[in-house]
Design an enzyme around this catalytic site. Structure first.
Site, mmCIF file in Angstrom:
data_model
loop_
_atom_site.group_PDB
_atom_site.id
_atom_site.type_symbol
_atom_site.label_atom_id
_atom_site.label_comp_id
_atom_site.label_asym_id
_atom_site.label_seq_id
_atom_site.Cartn_x
_atom_site.Cartn_y
_atom_site.Cartn_z
ATOM 1 N N GLU A 2 91.445 44.529 78.469
ATOM 2 C CA GLU A 2 90.573 43.762 78.496
ATOM 3 C C GLU A 2 90.488 44.207 79.963
ATOM 4 O O GLU A 2 91.408 44.098 80.868
ATOM 5 C CB GLU A 2 91.122 42.336 78.010
ATOM 6 C CG GLU A 2 90.821 41.220 79.459
ATOM 7 C CD GLU A 2 89.048 40.180 78.934
ATOM 8 O OE1 GLU A 2 88.957 40.743 79.882
ATOM 9 O OE2 GLU A 2 88.974 40.000 78.113
ATOM 10 N N ALA A 61 89.365 42.382 82.675
ATOM 11 C CA ALA A 61 89.996 40.987 82.767
ATOM 12 C C ALA A 61 91.802 41.066 83.469
ATOM 13 O O ALA A 61 92.625 40.872 84.921
ATOM 14 C CB ALA A 61 89.630 39.494 82.746
ATOM 15 N N SER A 62 92.290 42.433 82.755
ATOM 16 C CA SER A 62 93.277 41.793 82.502
ATOM 17 C C SER A 62 94.593 42.980 83.779
ATOM 18 O O SER A 62 94.166 44.164 83.615
ATOM 19 C CB SER A 62 94.099 42.215 81.446
ATOM 20 O OG SER A 62 95.261 43.244 81.190
ATOM 21 N N THR A 63 95.420 42.546 84.251
ATOM 22 C CA THR A 63 95.810 43.406 85.821
ATOM 23 C C THR A 63 96.572 44.395 84.721
ATOM 24 O O THR A 63 96.757 45.709 85.230
ATOM 25 C CB THR A 63 96.965 42.784 86.315
ATOM 26 O OG1 THR A 63 97.692 41.588 85.131
ATOM 27 C CG2 THR A 63 96.077 41.348 86.906
ATOM 28 N N SER A 67 96.179 45.976 81.961
ATOM 29 C CA SER A 67 95.078 46.987 81.624
ATOM 30 C C SER A 67 95.031 47.956 82.462
ATOM 31 O O SER A 67 95.310 48.878 81.605
ATOM 32 C CB SER A 67 93.982 45.970 80.777
ATOM 33 O OG SER A 67 94.904 44.942 79.559
#
EC number: 5.99.1.4
Lengths: 200, 200
Positions: free
Chosen positions: B11, B13-15, B17
């Site tokens: 995703e 938005a995911s740090t 990731s």
């Protein structure tokens, strides 16, 4: 000069604390570091975050994954595992016994045995007779140890640990503190040791 | 025979990731495996769990730790990092561009550049001009690519990925699926690869 020291903050109800308890002693010996064992209670800290239960129960999809992950990780670490019938269990009494006996050589066996009984033998560690059995198996006198652990002075020691955890920004277990810096989770144990050694 | 394949669910938005996006390509080449890139949206999945925001915002003590941890981990992996002003950012447009172009050789550069812009250059990836700039820097035509990515057919592809993630029991990002088995978190990438290789 004393050896570099890492603080290991653990809660008896915590599945991932079991993983660390099962491997930190041999790892510390290999790495030439000392461990400061810091039992505390997560309940009050979860309450601060608005949670009245384990996040693994509040978020069942995550909880289901956690048990699978724990099964894989215990296998990887060579630790016994069987999903407990009760989760989370109340680790208050076990934590009080631990904090009252941190200077005793048998305490590390008590800690690991308590986790094993909880996470591989379907027993409930909030039960005094379960804890007594563990103490007996270690050649200790359960009655003396348990009654001493229930003194007001000792109860306060555990409250102080939990309060200190809160002040350190600890929000889960296991956690590690090195020079005031926080590392969270069994996955960060190696990083915490590396950080400690780079600063010693 | 085709190479063993691991699905990488991410995703924008995911740090965490970002950490995986920054290292999975070279790791996969080294290990001789293929990666199936699966962009999806966490928002609807967090909503299923009763969360209307990132858990790192809902639980600020955990959030504070996450940024420190991310700083340490990006340094360890040699990735640039600067805490963004906006978190979480809306990764919808970036995910649509990605899913529409998964067969293009430039798409992996687009993915990593988008994460870098978000997590090291204080830019907002919900902004079309930010995404256009990235596409231009990769020698692509932003107008064509963005308009194609906003087709109903392509929007549905992303919805289907998110629905599939939900059915697979995915509750966070990054996640990895190997033979239907779920691994969650950048910390489990090595375990997922090991599991894949043991079954190939």
């Amino acid at each position: 000069m004393s050896k570099p020291t890492l603080s290991f903050w653990f809660e008896f109800a915590s599945t991932y604390s079991y993983l660390t308890a099962g491997r930190i002693k041999s790892l510390a010996e290999k790495e030439g570091i000392l461990i400061e064992w810091k039992p505390f209670l997560l309940g009050p800290i979860f309450k601060d975050q608005g949670m009245s239960d384990s996040p693994f129960n509040l978020f069942p999809t995550k909880g289901k994954y956690m048990w699978k992950d724990l099964e894989r990780r215990t296998e990887k670490y060579g630790l016994p595992f069987s999903k407990p019938d009760t989760f989370p269990q109340n680790g208050l009494k076990a934590a009080r016994i631990t904090i009252a006996n941190l200077d005793k050589p048998w305490v590390h066996h008590f800690i690991l045995e308590t986790y094993k009984v909880e996470f591989s033998q379907k027993q409930d560690i909030s039960n005094v007779s379960v804890l007594s059995q563990i103490l007996k198996s270690l050649g200790q006198n359960p009655e003396n140890i348990i009654s001493t652990s229930e003194s007001d002075e000792n109860k306060n020691k555990l409250r102080e640990n939990t309060e200190q955890a809160r002040k350190l920004g600890i929000f889960g277990a296991p956690s590690f503190i090195v020079n005031g810096e926080l590392f969270w989770g069994d996955d960060r144990l190696e990083d915490a040791i590396e950080f400690l050694k780079s600063r010693s």
